[in-house]
Design a protein around this motif. Structure first.
Motif, short mmCIF file in Angstrom:
data_model
loop_
_atom_site.label_atom_id
_atom_site.label_comp_id
_atom_site.label_asym_id
_atom_site.label_seq_id
_atom_site.Cartn_x
_atom_site.Cartn_y
_atom_site.Cartn_z
N VAL A 71 0.75 -1.18 0.04
CA VAL A 71 0.26 -0.06 -0.11
C VAL A 71 0.73 1.23 -0.08
O VAL A 71 0.25 2.18 -0.13
N GLY A 72 2.12 1.08 0.19
CA GLY A 72 2.99 2.36 0.05
C GLY A 72 2.62 3.35 0.90
O GLY A 72 2.65 3.31 2.30
N PHE A 73 2.41 4.77 0.58
CA PHE A 73 2.34 5.70 1.44
C PHE A 73 0.81 5.83 2.07
O PHE A 73 0.40 7.01 2.51
N ARG A 74 -0.05 5.30 1.47
CA ARG A 74 -1.27 4.93 1.76
C ARG A 74 -1.65 4.38 3.39
O ARG A 74 -0.74 3.77 3.92
N ARG A 75 -2.62 4.84 4.14
CA ARG A 75 -2.73 4.64 5.60
C ARG A 75 -3.30 3.10 5.61
O ARG A 75 -3.90 2.58 4.78
N ILE A 76 -2.69 2.75 6.73
CA ILE A 76 -3.14 1.35 6.94
C ILE A 76 -3.14 1.10 8.73
O ILE A 76 -2.47 1.59 9.40
N SER A 77 -3.91 0.34 9.12
CA SER A 77 -4.10 -0.46 10.51
C SER A 77 -4.08 -1.84 10.58
O SER A 77 -4.68 -2.60 9.70
N LEU A 78 -2.98 -2.46 11.17
CA LEU A 78 -2.85 -3.66 11.07
C LEU A 78 -3.07 -4.41 12.58
O LEU A 78 -2.47 -3.82 13.54
#
Length: 475
Positions: free
Chosen positions: A239-246
Motif C-alpha cells: 500500500v505504500g504511503f497510503r494509510r493502514i491499520s494492522l
C-alpha cells in the motif's frame, strides 16, 4: 444450497466461480460463495468512490443509520448466532456473546459520528500572529478497505465498518472465505437501515488474489486489516504511503506473582482465556509465567480446569469449546505440540486431536524457542513457566517479536507499576488476563503485533484527515 453473492453498488452480484463453505463441526458444505475477479473488485471500488463523491450524509444521519443497523442485528441475534455456530464453529453461548459485543461496537461507532471534532490552535501566542485564529477539523479519507478474519467475523467487521462509516467514508469489505454468511447478513442490515448504495460493498473470494487486487487499486485510501503477520506485512509493503491499520496477533503472556489471593482462581481464569473459541483469539492466553513458590499449585489447578472444559453439541449452551476453523489447523497445532514434547516439553493434559477438534492442552518444561512458545499457537494450548524474580518474568514476556497485550496478576502496587512500565505490549491488564478486552478500549499492539488502535473512538482518528483552518481576522 445457498450461494452467498457479493454486494456491489447495492446489487447482489455473482462471481467468476464459487467456493464451498463448510460447517466447521461436521465438514458438511452449507453454502457456496461467489468468487470475485478483477472486474468485480474494480466495480466495487468504482461504486465506493462514486458514493463517496455523490452521497451526502450528515453526521447525525450517519449516526441514525448505524444505530438502526445495530438494532436490526440485535433483533436477529439468534439468526446471526446460528450462522456463527455453523461457519465459525463457535459454541452457541460464545456466538451469542459475539453478536452482543458487535451490537455494542456499532452503538459506540454511531455515537462517534456525532463527536467528530478538531481543536483550537493557539496561533495568537506566536510572534506576529496576534490577529489570526486557527482550528482543525476532521474530514473522511474516502474509500476504505476492511479485511477481516474468521475468528470474530461479526465483531471485528463492526470495529472496521462502524467507525469508517461514522467518519463519512465508504467501504469495500473483504471477509474471510471461511465466514462469509454473517458478512452477507451484516451488509443486509446496513442496507435495510438505509445506508445508500455503494457506501458498503462486499467482495468475496480467496484472500491472496482478492487482497492483491484491492491493494493495487490506489483509489483505496486506507486499509484496515486483521490477520496473520506475513499477510499483514505484505499488505503494508503493497500500500505504500497510503494509510493502514494492522492487528496481527500475538503469543500473549500472563504473569502470576506469588502474592495473588487465590491461585486456583487465577489458574482457572487463565485456562478459560486459553481455551475460549478453541484458543483462536489474538490475545488468547498462551504463555503463563508463574512465581516458583506457587508453580505446582497453579499447574494442578490449570490441569483441573482444562479437564473440566466441556465439549459437545455446539447448540448446547453448556458447551464451552468447539472445533478449530479447519482440520488442517488442528493438524498444525498437533504437530507443534508433538514437536515440543520431543524436545522435552511435558504434556500435563490434552494433546490429542479428533478431526478439527483439539483437546484443551497444558504444557510445562517448555523452552523459549519452541513453536508453542515463540509463535502464535491460535489453538487451545498454553504453557506454564516458573520464574524467580519479577524482572525475569518481564524479560521472558518481552523476549518475542509480538506485543499485543499482557496480563499481570498481583496485589503489589510496586510489581504492577514495574510491569506497566517495562512490558513491551500495547496493553497491560493488571488483575486480569491478557485476553481481557472491552470494545471501547484502545486495542492494538507493538512490534509484529501491528500498527494502530481499534475501538471506535480511537479508530475513527485513523479514518479521518485532520485539516488546519487559519483565519486572518484583519484581511
Amino acid at each position: 444450497m445457498d450461494t452467498i453473492r457479493m454486494l456491489i453498488d447495492g446489487v447482489r452480484a455473482a462471481g467468476d466461480g464459487t467456493l464451498p463453505v463448510r460447517h466447521k463441526a461436521t465438514g458438511e458444505v452449507i453454502a457456496e460463495i461467489a468468487v470475485a475477479g478483477a472486474s468485480h473488485v474494480q466495480a466495487a471500488v468504482d461504486a465506493a468512490e462514486r458514493a463517496f463523491r455523490t452521497v451526502t450524509l450528515s453526521p447525525y444521519e450517519r449516526y441514525e443509520i448505524i444505530l438502526r443497523a445495530a438494532n436490526l442485528m440485535r433483533e436477529r441475534r439468534e439468526e446471526f448466532a446460528a450462522a456463527l455456530v455453523a461457519e465459525a464453529g463457535k459454541p452457541i453461548r460464545d456466538a451469542r456473546g459475539e453478536i452482543d459485543r458487535a451490537y455494542q461496537t456499532l452503538i459506540l461507532s454511531a455515537e462517534e459520528a456525532k463527536r467528530l471534532r478538531g481543536e483550537t490552535v493557539p496561533l495568537a501566542g506566536a510572534p506576529g500572529c496576534e490577529n489570526r485564529m486557527a482550528f482543525t477539523i476532521r474530514r473522511p479519507l474516502g474509500v476504505v478497505c476492511a479485511i477481516t478474519p474468521f475468528n470474530f467475523p461479526v465483531n471485528l467487521a463492526a470495529h472496521k465498518i462502524g467507525p469508517a462509516l461514522a467518519a463519512g467514508n465508504t467501504v469495500v469489505y473483504k471477509p474471510a472465505s471461511a465466514t462469509p454468511i454473517t458478512a452477507s447478513m451484516l451488509c443486509d442490515v446496513f442496507r435495510e437501515a438505509g445506508l445508500p448504495a455503494g457506501c458498503l460493498n462486499l467482495i468475496l473470494g480467496e484472500g491472496g488474489r482478492v487482497g492483491d487486487l484491492l491493494a493495487a487499486d490506489e483509489r483505496i485510501r486506507m486499509f484496515s486489516f486483521t490477520g496473520s503477520v506475513p499477510v499483514g506485512k505484505a499488505l503494508r509493503n503493497a500500500v505504500g504511503f497510503r494509510r493502514i491499520s494492522l492487528e496481527l496477533g500475538s503469543n500473549s503472556a500472563n504473569i502470576v506473582h506469588e502474592d495473588v489471593a487465590d491461585v486456583r482462581w487465577v489458574a482457572e481464569r487463565c485456562a478459560r482465556y486459553a481455551f475460549v473459541n478453541a484458543g483462536q483469539v489474538c490475545i488468547s492466553c498462551q504463555r503463563v509465567y508463574v512465581s516458583r513458590s506457587i508453580y505446582e499449585t497453579f499447574c494442578e489447578a490449570a490441569v483441573d480446569a482444562a479437564r473440566g472444559f466441556r465439549g459437545g453439541d455446539l447448540m448446547d449452551v453448556h458447551t464451552q469449546i468447539g472445533p478449530m476453523i479447519s482440520e488442517r489447523e488442528a493438524e498444525r497445532i498437533d504437530a507443534w505440540v508433538r514437536e515440543a514434547a520431543a524436545q522435552g516439553a511435558r504434556i500435563l493434559t490434552g494433546g490429542a486431536r479428533t478431526g478439527a477438534f483439539y483437546e484443551p492442552t497444558v504444557l510445562t518444561d517448555v523452552a523459549p524457542d519452541m513453536k508453542v512458545v515463540c509463535e502464535e499457537t491460535f489453538a487451545p494450548v498454553f504453557s506454564i513457566v516458573p520464574y524467580d524474580a519479577i524482572e525475569d518474568a518481564v524479560r521472558a514476556v518481552n523476549d518475542t517479536r509480538y506485543g499485543l497485550q499482557a496480563g499481570v496478576f498481583t496485589r503489589s502496587l510496586a510489581v504492577a507499576n514495574y510491569c506497566a512500565e517495562h512490558l513491551e505490549v500495547g496493553g497491560v491488564i493488571i488483575g486480569d488476563g491478557a485476553t481481557f478486552r472491552m470494545d471501547n478500549m484502545p486495542y492494538g499492539g507493538v512490534k509484529d503485533s501491528g500498527i494502530g488502535r481499534e475501538g471506535p473512538a480511537y479508530a475513527i482518528r485513523a479514518f479521518t484527515e485532520e485539516k488546519l483552518i487559519v483565519l486572518n481576522v484583519e484581511a
